[in-house]
Write a protein that holds these residues in place. Structure first.
Motif, short mmCIF file in Angstrom:
data_model
loop_
_atom_site.label_atom_id
_atom_site.label_comp_id
_atom_site.label_asym_id
_atom_site.label_seq_id
_atom_site.Cartn_x
_atom_site.Cartn_y
_atom_site.Cartn_z
N LEU A 115 6.09 -3.19 8.66
CA LEU A 115 4.88 -2.38 8.48
C LEU A 115 4.74 -1.37 9.62
CD1 LEU A 115 2.29 -1.90 6.82
CD2 LEU A 115 1.18 -3.66 8.21
N ILE A 116 5.03 -1.79 10.83
CA ILE A 116 4.98 -0.88 11.99
C ILE A 116 5.92 0.30 11.77
CG2 ILE A 116 5.55 -0.63 14.43
CD1 ILE A 116 4.69 -3.53 14.83
N ALA A 117 7.16 0.00 11.39
CA ALA A 117 8.15 1.06 11.20
C ALA A 117 7.69 2.06 10.14
CB ALA A 117 9.49 0.44 10.80
N ARG A 118 7.12 1.56 9.05
CA ARG A 118 6.65 2.45 7.99
C ARG A 118 5.48 3.31 8.47
NH1 ARG A 118 6.51 -1.02 2.32
NH2 ARG A 118 8.65 -1.84 2.41
N ALA A 119 4.54 2.70 9.21
CA ALA A 119 3.38 3.45 9.69
C ALA A 119 3.80 4.53 10.70
CB ALA A 119 2.37 2.50 10.32
N LYS A 120 4.78 4.21 11.54
CA LYS A 120 5.27 5.21 12.50
C LYS A 120 5.93 6.38 11.77
CE LYS A 120 5.91 2.48 16.70
NZ LYS A 120 6.86 2.01 17.72
N ALA A 121 6.61 6.07 10.66
CA ALA A 121 7.30 7.11 9.90
C ALA A 121 6.32 8.14 9.31
CB ALA A 121 8.14 6.49 8.79
N THR A 122 5.05 7.75 9.15
CA THR A 122 4.06 8.70 8.64
C THR A 122 3.61 9.67 9.72
OG1 THR A 122 2.11 7.35 9.23
CG2 THR A 122 3.18 6.88 7.11
N GLY A 123 3.91 9.37 10.98
CA GLY A 123 3.48 10.21 12.08
C GLY A 123 2.06 9.93 12.55
N ARG A 124 1.41 8.91 11.96
CA ARG A 124 0.02 8.63 12.32
C ARG A 124 -0.13 7.42 13.24
NH1 ARG A 124 -2.73 8.74 6.51
NH2 ARG A 124 -0.58 8.24 5.86
N ALA A 157 -3.65 5.24 17.31
CA ALA A 157 -3.47 6.32 16.35
C ALA A 157 -2.92 7.58 17.03
CB ALA A 157 -4.80 6.64 15.67
N ALA A 158 -2.04 8.26 16.33
CA ALA A 158 -1.55 9.56 16.79
C ALA A 158 -2.64 10.60 16.55
CB ALA A 158 -0.28 9.93 16.03
N PRO A 159 -2.62 11.71 17.30
CA PRO A 159 -3.64 12.74 17.09
C PRO A 159 -3.71 13.19 15.63
CG PRO A 159 -2.36 13.19 19.07
CD PRO A 159 -1.68 12.05 18.38
N GLY A 160 -4.93 13.29 15.13
CA GLY A 160 -5.14 13.75 13.77
C GLY A 160 -5.12 12.66 12.71
N ALA A 161 -4.79 11.42 13.09
CA ALA A 161 -4.75 10.34 12.11
C ALA A 161 -6.16 10.00 11.65
CB ALA A 161 -4.09 9.10 12.72
N ASP A 186 0.85 -1.19 0.00
CA ASP A 186 0.00 0.00 0.00
C ASP A 186 0.89 1.24 0.00
OD1 ASP A 186 -1.78 2.16 0.76
OD2 ASP A 186 -3.18 0.63 1.47
N PRO A 187 0.65 2.19 -0.91
CA PRO A 187 1.47 3.41 -0.95
C PRO A 187 1.33 4.27 0.30
CG PRO A 187 -0.38 3.57 -2.47
CD PRO A 187 -0.33 2.16 -2.00
N ASP A 188 0.25 4.07 1.05
CA ASP A 188 0.04 4.78 2.31
C ASP A 188 0.24 3.78 3.45
OD1 ASP A 188 -0.89 6.01 4.62
OD2 ASP A 188 -2.61 6.95 3.64
N PRO A 189 1.40 3.80 4.11
CA PRO A 189 1.69 2.80 5.15
C PRO A 189 0.68 2.79 6.30
CG PRO A 189 3.70 3.92 4.51
CD PRO A 189 2.56 4.67 3.87
N TRP A 190 0.13 3.95 6.66
CA TRP A 190 -0.86 3.97 7.74
C TRP A 190 -2.14 3.27 7.29
CZ3 TRP A 190 -2.14 4.01 12.52
CH2 TRP A 190 -3.42 4.38 12.94
N HIS A 191 -2.58 3.55 6.07
CA HIS A 191 -3.75 2.87 5.53
C HIS A 191 -3.50 1.37 5.46
CE1 HIS A 191 -6.40 1.39 2.25
NE2 HIS A 191 -7.28 2.20 2.81
N GLY A 192 -2.29 0.99 5.04
CA GLY A 192 -1.94 -0.42 4.99
C GLY A 192 -1.97 -1.06 6.36
N PHE A 193 -1.48 -0.35 7.37
CA PHE A 193 -1.47 -0.86 8.74
C PHE A 193 -2.90 -1.08 9.25
CE2 PHE A 193 -1.81 0.00 13.29
CZ PHE A 193 -0.87 -0.86 13.83
#
Length: 243
Positions: free
Chosen positions: A145-154, A198-202, A93-100
């Motif tokens: 996947l965790i590392a990528r999702a954290k990198a998005t800040g979400r 989720a981080a605030p605003g995710a 998924d190009p959006d790691p948070w969406h993929g997570f």
């Protein structure tokens, strides 16, 4: 008693295409029976119950599968393929948070569809080495996947990979408790856990509605009955320890 239960070497080691075909048919009957019983009643179903459901003798079952761990490994091989495919899809998924988020929802949905698989994901089976190896390999991909999702800040920085295990254990319990009375309750649990992670605003999918009070009451009554006596599952079920 069928001829496959007579004393002598295992049928699938004897010469002759007819005997080999019988052995393969028995194996498939056992696997089909185990899939049905594990899916509806969990992994506590006894080997004797599976043999009865398959219409074979205990000796036949023992010849096809040396123990419970070997049977579980064979039954859930395809489920583990789907488990591995889910995390591969999430990483693509190009959006790691969406993929997570999609991965967590999809994994919990797999649990809800098969009570046995719900338990497989929340337990350990040292004797089922192939199953454990495949599960560990997939879990390594989840760490990426965790590392990528954290990198998005979400995804919160304090999210730990153990948090998914906690969710899977909790989800297995919710699925078992509400299976007939409120079968979609797990969705509410997963929604709340995603909000906690989720981080605030995710951005998050809508939270599913809470189950009706009457449905939860029925689930509580079912749990009370289960705690008071034998499960209402098929005759021969038990809470065997994993071999």
């Amino acid at each position: 008693m069928t001829s496959a239960d007579e004393p002598g070497p295992p049928a699938d080691r004897q010469p002759g295409p007819g005997l080999r075909a019988d052995a393969e048919r028995n194996r498939e009957r056992i696997l089909d029976a185990a899939r049905r019983l594990y899916a509806s009643h969990g992994l506590g179903v006894s080997m004797a119950c599976i043999a009865r459901e398959a219409g074979v003798g205990k000796a036949t079952l023992s010849r096809r599968f040396a123990g419970r761990a070997e049977l579980i490994n064979a039954v859930f091989a395809d489920r583990l393929d789907a488990y591995a495919a889910a995390v591969t899809e999430a990483l693509a998924d190009p959006d790691p948070w969406h993929g997570f988020v999609g991965y967590v929802q999809g994994l919990c949905a797999m649990q809800a569809a098969d009570r046995g698989f719900a338990e497989v994901l929340a337990m350990t089976f040292p004797a089922a080495k192939a199953l454990e190896k495949r599960r560990d390999e997939t879990y390594d991909s989840f760490l990426e996947l965790i590392a990528r999702a954290k990198a998005t800040g979400r995804l919160r920085d304090d999210f730990a990979d153990q948090d998914l295990i906690i969710l899977l254990m909790a989800n297995a319990g919710v699925i078992a408790a509400t299976a007939d009375a409120a079968p979609d309750t797990w969705r509410r649990l997963v929604g709340h856990m995603l909000r906690a992670w989720a981080a605030p605003g995710a951005d998050l999918p809508p939270l599913d509605q809470a189950p009706a009070p009457t449905a939860l009451y029925r689930a509580m009554v079912r749990l009370t009955r289960h705690a008071s006596g034998p499960d209402a599952g098929p005759a021969g079920t038990s809470t065997e320890e994993p071999s």
